[in-house]
Scaffold this motif. Structure first.
Motif: not given
Length: 93
Positions: A55-83
């Motif tokens: 999963i790749h997430i925009s952090g503004g000036s950089y990208v956060v790349k999360v790697t693993g197995e069975g990754l799931e975006l469980r919750a997301m609002t305009g301010m927060e997210l949970l993987i």
């Protein structure tokens, strides 16, 4: 001193005055990794790529790349997210 320098100084002083973490005042992304099964991110700028292994997430000036197995975006609002899933790595690019 340029505008950027004055702004950073103002943010630092504001954070100190109100006894707040500087990242909260500046609105920069904040990551919290709980073991290998949960990643929370505040102040994200949106999802760029999504799959059960990466999963790749925009952090503004950089990208956060999360790697693993069975990754799931469980919750997301305009301010927060949970993987959740088995998180093997978190990389900033």
């Amino acid at each position: 001193m340029g505008t950027k320098g004055r702004r950073e100084g103002l943010l630092e002083r504001t954070a100190q005055f109100f006894d707040l973490p500087a990242d909260v005042v500046a609105g920069v992304p904040r990551l919290e990794l709980v073991g290998t099964g949960e990643l929370r991110m505040e102040h994200h700028k949106g999802i760029l790529a999504y799959g059960d292994r990466e999963i790749h997430i925009s952090g503004g000036s950089y990208v956060v790349k999360v790697t693993g197995e069975g990754l799931e975006l469980r919750a997301m609002t305009g301010m927060e997210l949970l993987i959740t899933g088995r998180i093997a790595g978190v990389e900033l690019t």
